[in-house]
Each structure stands twice: as C-alpha cells, then as structure tokens.
Write a protein that holds these residues in place. Structure first.
Motif, short mmCIF file in Angstrom:
data_model
loop_
_atom_site.label_atom_id
_atom_site.label_comp_id
_atom_site.label_asym_id
_atom_site.label_seq_id
_atom_site.Cartn_x
_atom_site.Cartn_y
_atom_site.Cartn_z
N ARG A 138 48.10 36.68 34.73
CA ARG A 138 47.90 38.04 35.23
C ARG A 138 46.94 38.07 36.42
O ARG A 138 46.27 39.08 36.66
N TRP B 197 45.85 43.40 35.44
CA TRP B 197 46.09 42.43 36.50
C TRP B 197 44.88 42.35 37.43
O TRP B 197 44.16 43.33 37.62
N LYS C 227 49.17 48.11 38.20
CA LYS C 227 48.88 46.74 37.79
C LYS C 227 47.47 46.63 37.23
O LYS C 227 47.22 45.89 36.28
#
Length: 335
Positions: free
Chosen positions: A75, A126, A121
């Motif tokens: 990630r 992330w 994200k």
C-alpha cells in the motif's frame, strides 16, 4: 510552483536506498503509531534531519510525526517524480544484495512516506514514498512489513526530501540527475526549487537540462544509469544523437542481444563507440582521382573542393556546365 504532482506520470519503482547495513542483530520493531489526520505540515528540513537516524533512535523521539510505524509495502506507491533510470525489468546490480541484507539482518534505517495525496487512497490506508523506494520494493518481494516515518509532506517538501537524500548519498549518476531535474520541471516546479532539491547552481542545472533534452528518454532508459559516464561523455553522446542517422543506429544497437546482455556502463560504451565510428567515417571526405590516379578534388557532404593539380581555368569550365549536368542528373533520376 507545482499544485499537485500526484497527477504526474507514475515513474518506475526506483530507490535511492542506503548502503548495505553491517551484519548484526536486527532492531526490535518499535510500537506502531499511525499518523494523525490533519497534522500540520512540517518543513523538509525535519525530513532530512531524521534521515540518518536508526530505527531505535527514532522510536525514542517524542516529537509529533517523528515516531516510526510498520506499514504494508503493498500500500505504498513511489514518488510521482522519477529519480532513477532503473526499469522494472532491469533493477540495478545492488538490488539483490540489498534484498538479501534486509532478509538476513532486518531493516536498519526507516523509509520516509507521506499519507497519499488522493483522499480516497488516503482513506484506504495508502502512502507515497519520498525516499526508500528500493527498500520498499525489497520488502514487498520478501513479504515483509516496512518501517517508515510518516510525515504529512507537501509536494515541495516531498521533492526536497527526495532530492536532498539523493544529493547527500551522491549515488545518482549524472544522467539520472539530469532526468530527475527535467522531471521536476515537467511537473511544474520552478527552477529555484529544482536547484534547491538537487543542491546545485544555476549553471549546473542548465547543463543537466540540456543533456536531458538531447538524449531521448527511451535511449537513456535502455542504457541505464551508467555511473562511470560523467557529464562530458553524456554531452558528447547527446550531441551525436542530434543527427537523425545516429538515432537510427542507436535504435538498432539498443535492441541487439549483445547490448542487452551488457551492464549499464558497457551499454553506454557500446553505443558511444558505435556512433563515434560511424560519424567519423561519414565525416571523412571522398577523394576524387583522375584516370591517372592523381587526386583532383575532395567531396565532403555537399562541398566539392578542387585540388591543386586542377588548372585554375577548370573551375570556370565546371561552373558553366553545372546547369547541364544538373538537368542530365534529374533526367536520369526520373528514368
């Protein structure tokens, strides 16, 4: 100043990782401390200051944003600004050594990441790498977690951290620095920011950008970093590649088996030598001789120079007949 480099073209996963650590007992993983949303952005100097600290040292720091967390490398995306010429399928020679060291001794120095600038994200957990790309890649391939310092870096802070870490380690080759500078300019950063990120003067930036403009990017990627080839030789190669014929030869060379089998410095040398030989041959004048074998003229490109053995009056004689000779040539070409 760039407004959002997250929209820039994604580079190949690359990494200016540290030197291979000395064998020893790997440090214990510090407590996980996820970054707090909305934490005010810190200056790039803080990111650079923390770069040389070990995991143990940084775990003991109490300043906000200075704790180390353990992240899933799956990630973590690379920086949107490429600073390497190492492609996915052609990792640098030291990558496997770094990977083995990480496996045997653990991670000694954390990477620096920021929460992903894309809100969706970021909500999904992330991150984006400022530096430590090779360590992230190695951890991903080994199925390990990665120790990372998470800081809410702005676009400018991210490229400053990325550039200054590379400058401090001095492990980017000349051509990689040239394309890193060009990538920053293409992303919208002004020249003063680029100079600060690379730690260079105005004249050096001009030279870097000039070579990046002269050497087609696909040819530079095919060659790779070529660490032994400095500015003068890359400049000379770029100058040769200004000729269309040289680019045709380069295309043929970079797809040859011998070129692909060579390391980066040898790939550079193969292309450099081949272009130099070809262009040297083309630059040699053609000597025209009389039927008795006496040199009477030299032809270089489109310039015809009459020799000393030719009478002075012959130049006027030849000039008077040039229109007729041209007409005859055009007729023969049409036929």
């Amino acid at each position: 100043m760039a407004s959002n480099i997250a929209s820039a073209a994604k580079p190949q996963p690359q990494d200016p990782g540290p030197a291979v650590p000395k064998p020893g007992k790997p440090p214990e993983s510090p407590p996980v401390a996820p970054p707090q949303p909305g934490t005010p952005s810190r200056s790039a100097s803080g990111a650079i200051k923390a770069m040389g600290l070990s995991l143990g040292q940084m775990a003991r720091r109490d300043e906000p944003g200075e704790r180390i967390v353990e992240l899933d490398p799956e990630r973590i995306e690379p920086s949107p600004i490429a600073d390497r010429l190492t492609a996915e399928t052609m990792l640098d020679e030291g990558f496997e050594e770094l990977k083995q060291s990480l496996k045997d001794h653990g991670q000694q120095v954390p990477v620096l990441v920021r929460p992903h600038p894309d809100s969706a994200k970021r909500a999904g957990g992330w991150y984006q790498t400022a530096y430590g790309h090779r360590r992230v890649r190695a951890a991903k391939e080994l199925g390990l977690k990665i120790h990372a310092q998470v800081k809410p870096l702005s676009d400018e802070d991210l490229v400053l951290a990325q550039g200054q870490e590379n400058a401090g380690r001095r492990d980017l080759s000349f051509i990689e620095r040239a394309f890193f500078a060009q990538n920053l300019l293409d992303a919208g950063f002004d020249r003063s920011m680029v100079r600060e990120a690379l730690g260079i003067q105005r004249s050096e930036l001009t030279r870097l950008v000039q070579v990046a403009a002269w050497v087609p990017k696909h040819i530079a990627f095919a060659i790779g970093p070529a660490p032994k080839a400095g500015r003068p030789r890359w400049h000379a190669l770029g100058d040769m590649l200004q000729k269309e014929a040289a680019q045709v030869i380069a295309q043929e060379e970079i797809h040859s088996e011998a070129f692909r089998a060579a390391d980066s410095d040898r790939r550079f040398q193969r292309l450099y030598d081949r272009l130099a030989r070809r262009l040297q041959q083309k630059d040699k004048p053609r000597v025209i001789k009389s039927r008795k074998g006496v040199p009477v003229a030299e032809l270089k490109g489109s310039v015809l120079t009459l020799g000393k053995a030719v009478p002075d009056a012959f130049s006027s004689y030849l000039a008077d007949r040039l229109p007729g000779l041209l007409e005859e040539f055009e007729k023969d070409s049409a036929d």
